[in-house]
Write a protein that holds these residues in place. Structure first.
Motif, mmCIF file in Angstrom:
data_model
loop_
_atom_site.group_PDB
_atom_site.id
_atom_site.type_symbol
_atom_site.label_atom_id
_atom_site.label_comp_id
_atom_site.label_asym_id
_atom_site.label_seq_id
_atom_site.Cartn_x
_atom_site.Cartn_y
_atom_site.Cartn_z
ATOM 1 N N ALA A 219 -1.385 -10.293 2.390
ATOM 2 C CA ALA A 219 -0.256 -11.169 2.118
ATOM 3 C C ALA A 219 -0.489 -12.003 0.858
ATOM 4 O O ALA A 219 0.411 -12.169 0.026
ATOM 5 C CB ALA A 219 -0.001 -12.083 3.312
ATOM 6 N N VAL A 220 -1.702 -12.531 0.694
ATOM 7 C CA VAL A 220 -2.011 -13.329 -0.489
ATOM 8 C C VAL A 220 -1.939 -12.473 -1.750
ATOM 9 O O VAL A 220 -1.332 -12.861 -2.753
ATOM 10 C CB VAL A 220 -3.407 -13.973 -0.346
ATOM 11 N N ALA A 221 -2.535 -11.287 -1.697
ATOM 12 C CA ALA A 221 -2.530 -10.413 -2.863
ATOM 13 C C ALA A 221 -1.107 -10.009 -3.238
ATOM 14 O O ALA A 221 -0.736 -10.012 -4.416
ATOM 15 C CB ALA A 221 -3.382 -9.169 -2.591
ATOM 16 N N ARG A 222 -0.298 -9.687 -2.228
ATOM 17 C CA ARG A 222 1.087 -9.267 -2.513
ATOM 18 C C ARG A 222 1.898 -10.423 -3.085
ATOM 19 O O ARG A 222 2.724 -10.218 -3.987
ATOM 20 C CB ARG A 222 1.738 -8.756 -1.223
ATOM 21 N N THR A 223 1.667 -11.615 -2.597
ATOM 22 C CA THR A 223 2.410 -12.770 -3.101
ATOM 23 C C THR A 223 2.044 -13.065 -4.550
ATOM 24 O O THR A 223 2.916 -13.291 -5.397
ATOM 25 C CB THR A 223 2.121 -14.002 -2.227
ATOM 26 N N TRP A 225 0.787 -11.013 -6.743
ATOM 27 C CA TRP A 225 1.297 -9.925 -7.578
ATOM 28 C C TRP A 225 2.793 -10.103 -7.828
ATOM 29 O O TRP A 225 3.268 -9.938 -8.961
ATOM 30 C CB TRP A 225 1.020 -8.592 -6.904
ATOM 31 N N GLY A 226 3.533 -10.460 -6.790
ATOM 32 C CA GLY A 226 4.959 -10.692 -6.958
ATOM 33 C C GLY A 226 5.253 -11.836 -7.906
ATOM 34 O O GLY A 226 6.170 -11.759 -8.741
ATOM 35 N N LEU A 227 4.470 -12.918 -7.806
ATOM 36 C CA LEU A 227 4.656 -14.051 -8.719
ATOM 37 C C LEU A 227 4.389 -13.649 -10.164
ATOM 38 O O LEU A 227 5.134 -14.004 -11.079
ATOM 39 C CB LEU A 227 3.711 -15.194 -8.326
ATOM 40 N N LEU A 297 -6.182 -16.343 -12.855
ATOM 41 C CA LEU A 297 -6.473 -16.411 -11.429
ATOM 42 C C LEU A 297 -7.953 -16.687 -11.129
ATOM 43 O O LEU A 297 -8.249 -17.497 -10.243
ATOM 44 C CB LEU A 297 -6.021 -15.120 -10.752
ATOM 45 N N PRO A 298 -8.918 -16.044 -11.799
ATOM 46 C CA PRO A 298 -10.321 -16.340 -11.477
ATOM 47 C C PRO A 298 -10.666 -17.818 -11.599
ATOM 48 O O PRO A 298 -11.344 -18.378 -10.728
ATOM 49 C CB PRO A 298 -11.094 -15.478 -12.482
#
Length: 360
Positions: A219-223, A225-227, A297-298
């Motif tokens: 869920a975090v990765a998909r969110t 990526w969507g952002l 992100l890092p």
């Protein structure tokens, strides 16, 4: 349940938190851990009968509890029964309170303890993973499957393997609403894409059996990526105003993500807070016009802003004692969704108290 109360409180179909706090193992200023006497400890076990895993295993847990005379097991079905169970435990003068349920159940019980103080002293807490989302218990509770963890806890409270227990003091946030509804408690507050990520997890992942760490990571990765791609299913900036300790820090800002926590670490050891200062309320805002999110992100996840995570680029982080928030929309408080409107006044987030958790 009144109309002002959040949906799904102590319900079986719990909504996933995003991101779920993974509690920091460092020292947290607060009350000293409670001392535990030697010998058998009277244990009160409160179970949310509607939580995901409890619906299948509660009978087995009850049969196990009956083998231990020092254990009192009280299943509950709704919020009112929680208060009654705590009052019964107080009458029995228990030494340790165990909470068996999901993250929403834990937050509700901690709120009851702070608001109504049924015990003469702050009891140490043991958490069992009996819910749909069990990140709180996973990091601060008794390790293992529900019945295995319960057996370990019951044996420990009987005086066996007493040295195997860690005692961790952790803070909890109090959220005050200006419209008169009851205070709420938790360790994480989120808005913006946090809400869309929660909805995605509930709609796409829970139905497929993906919960806890696996579902949350997806869920975090998909969110994110969507952002980064400007996907309107995830990028829906909200307008908000923030004040910290009485001083305005953001006025009518557009935010893609709002993160507030009493803990420096969130899910998977993420540290998205770098604001300097004292206080238990840590806040990070990613502006609606912030760019190159994946590239940054890092540093964002490590809490190391450098020169790229700054207000000029739409990244803000603060630390203080009391946060005042105005927005129109929803807040995610440890998985429970609360709808708020700025015309009703500000939402205040502050340190509500500290608890000692038994880590077995």
């Amino acid at each position: 349940m009144t109309a002002a109360e959040p949906k799904g409180l102590l319900a079986g179909g719990a909504v996933a938190r995003w991101p779920l706090p993974a509690f920091d193992e460092g020292e947290v200023q607060g009350e000293a851990p409670a001392a535990l006497r030697q010998g058998t400890l009277r244990l009160g076990l409160l179970s949310n009968a509607n939580s995901g895993r409890n619906r299948r295993q509660l009978d087995r847990l009850e049969a196990l509890a009956q083998r231990y005379p020092h254990v009192t097991h009280l299943p509950t079905g709704h919020g009112g029964e929680v208060r009654e169970a705590l009052a019964e435990f107080a009458r029995r003068e228990i030494d340790v309170l165990a909470i068996n349920g999901g993250d929403g159940t834990v937050a509700r019980v901690l709120g009851e303890l702070l608001e109504h103080e049924p015990f003469s002293r702050r009891l140490p807490l043991a958490l069992l993973s009996g819910g749909t989302a069990n990140m709180t218990a996973g990091r601060l509770g008794v390790r293992g499957s529900l019945t295995r963890a319960a057996r370990r806890l019951f044996d420990w409270s009987a005086g066996r393997h007493r040295g195997a227990c860690e005692m961790l003091s952790r803070p909890i946030l109090r959220v005050r609403f200006a419209d008169g509804r009851d205070n709420a408690y938790g360790m994480f507050v989120g808005a913006g894409a946090v809400i869309q990520g929660t909805e995605y997890a509930h709609r796409k992942l829970h139905a497929r059996g993906l919960r806890d760490n696996a579902g949350l990571a997806i869920a975090v990765a998909r969110t994110l990526w969507g952002l980064s791609r400007g996907d309107c299913r995830f990028k829906r900036p909200v307008r908000l105003c923030l004040s910290l300790d009485g001083h305005a820090v953001l006025e009518e800002a557009s935010a893609s993500i709002l993160l507030v926590s009493s803990l420096p670490r969130l899910f998977c050891g993420v540290r998205p807070f770098w604001g300097e200062g004292a206080g238990a309320v840590r806040t990070t805002v990613i502006g609606g016009d912030a760019e190159y999110l994946l590239r940054r992100l890092p540093r964002l996840l490590a809490g190391r802003p450098g020169t790229s995570l700054c207000a000029a680029e739409g990244f803000y982080s603060y630390t203080g004692h009391r946060l005042s928030l105005r927005l129109d929309g929803e807040l995610n408080l440890d998985g429970e969704l609360h709808r708020v409107r700025r015309c009703h006044g500000p939402v205040t987030v502050e340190r509500g108290g500290d608890f000692t958790f038994l880590r077995l």
